[in-house]
Motif scaffolding. Structure first.
Motif, PDB file in Angstrom:
ATOM      1  N   ASP A  51      -5.751  -0.142  -2.577  1.00 23.91           N
ATOM      2  CA  ASP A  51      -4.659   0.294  -4.181  1.00 23.91           C
ATOM      3  C   ASP A  51      -2.933   0.678  -3.066  1.00 23.91           C
ATOM      4  O   ASP A  51      -3.893   1.180  -1.654  1.00 23.91           O
ATOM      5  N   CYS A  54      -1.112   4.862  -2.296  1.00 27.41           N
ATOM      6  CA  CYS A  54      -2.671   5.362  -2.024  1.00 27.41           C
ATOM      7  C   CYS A  54      -2.561   6.832  -2.679  1.00 27.41           C
ATOM      8  O   CYS A  54      -3.646   7.446  -2.947  1.00 27.41           O
ATOM      9  N   GLY A  57      -4.566  10.046  -2.766  1.00 29.84           N
ATOM     10  CA  GLY A  57      -6.288   9.576  -2.686  1.00 29.84           C
ATOM     11  C   GLY A  57      -6.922   9.888  -3.993  1.00 29.84           C
ATOM     12  O   GLY A  57      -8.440   9.327  -4.137  1.00 29.84           O
ATOM     13  N   THR A  59      -6.887   7.950  -7.038  1.00 26.01           N
ATOM     14  CA  THR A  59      -7.349   6.936  -7.198  1.00 26.01           C
ATOM     15  C   THR A  59      -8.413   5.918  -6.197  1.00 26.01           C
ATOM     16  O   THR A  59      -9.279   5.643  -6.912  1.00 26.01           O
ATOM     17  N   LEU A  60      -8.037   6.429  -5.595  1.00 24.60           N
ATOM     18  CA  LEU A  60      -9.243   5.859  -4.549  1.00 24.60           C
ATOM     19  C   LEU A  60     -10.997   6.508  -4.703  1.00 24.60           C
ATOM     20  O   LEU A  60     -11.913   5.428  -4.392  1.00 24.60           O
ATOM     21  N   GLY A  74      -6.993   1.709   1.152  1.00 25.57           N
ATOM     22  CA  GLY A  74      -5.613   1.423   0.680  1.00 25.57           C
ATOM     23  C   GLY A  74      -4.579   2.567   1.423  1.00 25.57           C
ATOM     24  O   GLY A  74      -4.483   2.367   2.490  1.00 25.57           O
ATOM     25  N   ASP A  76      -0.455   3.638   2.204  1.00 25.79           N
ATOM     26  CA  ASP A  76       0.670   4.409   1.944  1.00 25.79           C
ATOM     27  C   ASP A  76       1.619   4.320   2.902  1.00 25.79           C
ATOM     28  O   ASP A  76       1.450   5.233   4.107  1.00 25.79           O
ATOM     29  N   SER A  85      -4.995  11.572   1.695  1.00 22.67           N
ATOM     30  CA  SER A  85      -6.059  10.611   1.219  1.00 22.67           C
ATOM     31  C   SER A  85      -6.962  11.104   1.931  1.00 22.67           C
ATOM     32  O   SER A  85      -8.285  11.057   1.189  1.00 22.67           O
ATOM     33  N   ILE A 100      -7.645   4.072   4.733  1.00 18.47           N
ATOM     34  CA  ILE A 100      -6.706   4.875   4.809  1.00 18.47           C
ATOM     35  C   ILE A 100      -5.648   3.937   5.762  1.00 18.47           C
ATOM     36  O   ILE A 100      -5.777   4.593   6.622  1.00 18.47           O
TER      37      ILE A 100
END
Length: 198
Positions: A51, A54, A57, A59-60, A74, A76, A85, A100
């Protein structure tokens, strides 16, 4: 800087308490659009997913629920988004299912052919170099992998100078090397989902 510009800057690159607040707002405000878009994504068991952007978080979390045995990553640009996230996905991060990190879409820190599915929710209109970002996504996507861009139409119209039309985006995806490009628009025409298959 007026308030609107400050809020746009926080949406683009959340930081500090205000950034964390903005991430929470985005998590709840986008949930219906995200669920609608995720219906278009066919997740196979053990899919490896990324993602991009992200954010907070959420959507994760949704992807993790869809992908019981897979691995999720993820990235970002925002340090604050990465912290939030990780916090939102604490259990999955601790078990190693979700990873992440802070990174930019213009320089994705993974080797070629790494991912089956890559998503970008409400973020591509902030990318400083859309063409090279799409090329970078293509680089880390596996053969026959899918790339999804999901966004509110009014945000595309507001933030983007180029690549506002379906034709422009289709041309960009094809030029990058995607074999198939599909477009989905929700019934009230507020949301768009662009799917590129490598």
């Amino acid at each position: 800087m007026n308030l609107l510009n400050k809020l746009i800057e926080q949406a683009k690159n959340p930081n500090g308490i205000l950034g964390s607040f903005m991430l929470r707002i985005m998590n709840s405000a986008h949930i219906e659009m995200n669920k609608w878009a995720l219906e278009k994504i066919k997740v196979r068991e053990e899919s490896v997913m990324l993602d991009v952007g992200c954010g907070g978080g959420k959507t994760l979390q949704l992807l993790s629920n869809m992908n019981t045995y897979g691995k999720l990553y993820g990235i970002d640009y925002s340090e604050q988004a990465v912290k939030d996230s990780i916090r939102a996905n604490k259990v999955d991060v601790e078990t190693g299912k979700v990873h992440i990190e802070q990174a930019s879409v213009t320089d994705i820190p993974f080797p070629e052919n790494s991912f089956d599915i890559i998503t970008a929710f409400q973020t591509h209109y902030f990318w400083s170099d859309l063409e090279n970002s799409v090329k970078e996504v293509f680089r880390v996507l596996k053969q026959e992998g899918c790339f999804f861009i999901i966004a509110e139409v009014y945000k595309i119209n507001y933030h983007m100078k180029a690549y506002k039309t379906k034709e422009d985006m289709e041309q960009l995806f094809k030029k990058t090397g995607f074999n198939t490009v599909e477009f989905y628009v929700n019934p009230n025409k507020k949301w768009i989902c662009i799917k590129g298959i490598r």
